[in-house]
Design a protein around this motif. Structure first.
Motif, PDB file in Angstrom:
ATOM      1  N   ASN A  33      -7.861  10.444  -3.415  1.00 36.49           N
ATOM      2  CA  ASN A  33      -7.971  11.665  -2.597  1.00 36.49           C
ATOM      3  C   ASN A  33      -7.522  11.499  -1.170  1.00 36.49           C
ATOM      4  N   VAL A  34      -7.704  10.242  -0.570  1.00 40.54           N
ATOM      5  CA  VAL A  34      -7.353  10.067   1.065  1.00 40.54           C
ATOM      6  C   VAL A  34      -5.895   9.859   0.986  1.00 40.54           C
ATOM      7  N   ILE A  35      -5.278   9.205  -0.302  1.00 40.46           N
ATOM      8  CA  ILE A  35      -3.760   8.796  -0.195  1.00 40.46           C
ATOM      9  C   ILE A  35      -2.976  10.112  -0.257  1.00 40.46           C
ATOM     10  N   ASN A  36      -3.554  11.106  -1.259  1.00 41.52           N
ATOM     11  CA  ASN A  36      -3.188  12.448  -1.563  1.00 41.52           C
ATOM     12  C   ASN A  36      -3.083  13.294  -0.193  1.00 41.52           C
ATOM     13  N   GLU A  37      -4.296  13.321   0.491  1.00 39.41           N
ATOM     14  CA  GLU A  37      -4.484  14.074   1.366  1.00 39.41           C
ATOM     15  C   GLU A  37      -3.676  13.563   2.517  1.00 39.41           C
ATOM     16  N   ARG A  38      -3.204  12.277   2.840  1.00 45.88           N
ATOM     17  CA  ARG A  38      -2.401  11.720   3.761  1.00 45.88           C
ATOM     18  C   ARG A  38      -0.936  12.101   3.432  1.00 45.88           C
ATOM     19  N   GLN A  39      -0.618  12.038   2.372  1.00 45.96           N
ATOM     20  CA  GLN A  39       0.882  12.421   1.707  1.00 45.96           C
ATOM     21  C   GLN A  39       0.774  14.014   2.177  1.00 45.96           C
ATOM     22  N   LYS A  40      -0.047  14.664   1.695  1.00 48.78           N
ATOM     23  CA  LYS A  40       0.061  16.270   2.001  1.00 48.78           C
ATOM     24  C   LYS A  40       0.302  16.364   3.570  1.00 48.78           C
TER      25      LYS A  40
END
Length: 153
Positions: A33-40
């Motif tokens: 989730n953190v990685i996805n949020e960061r990518q977003k």
């Protein structure tokens, strides 16, 4: 020694699977989730940067267009000023030529008047000299007659 048996292997596999499930449920999902949020967030920043770049390009293009228009207008104003200055110069040259022509005509008239005056003065002087010469001749002639009469008597 190491005791390897089927129940111990099965227990180890179950422990590993349970640990993997717990890790996936609590740790990996949060990390993802953190990685996805960061990518977003990074993708949003790239999109925002791209929009800002487009806006900057548009502003630069507008500025360049305004600059071209300003240069064209300044060149037009400069040309208009030069044309007006040339027209004013031509007008002044023409006025000066007309003044010179008038001055020449006036000088010619003044010269003609002076010549006429000089001619009249000369005629008056000649007339005066002629009258004086005639008077002297008459006076001398009368004196000569008186002498002739006085010597003949």
């Amino acid at each position: 020694m190491l005791d390897i048996s089927f129940p111990s292997i099965l227990f180890t596999i179950i422990n590993i699977l349970f640990f993997a499930w717990i890790m996936k449920k609590f740790l990996f999902q949060r990390v993802m989730n953190v990685i996805n949020e960061r990518q977003k967030h990074i993708a949003d920043q790239f999109a925002e940067a791209e929009e800002k770049q487009k806006a900057a390009d548009q502003t630069r293009n507008e500025y360049e267009e305004h600059l071209r228009n300003a240069k064209q207008e300044s060149q037009k104003l400069l040309q208009d000023s030069m044309d007006k200055a040339e027209a004013e110069r031509q007008k002044r040259v023409q006025e000066t030529e007309e003044e010179i022509s008038e001055m020449k005509k006036k000088a010619a008239r003044d010269l003609a008047l002076e010549q006429e005056k000089a001619k009249k003065d000369l005629q008056a002087d000649i007339s005066r000299l002629a009258i004086e010469a005639a008077r002297k001749i008459l006076i001398e002639g009368q004196e000569g007659q008186k002498e002739n009469e006085g010597s003949g008597n």
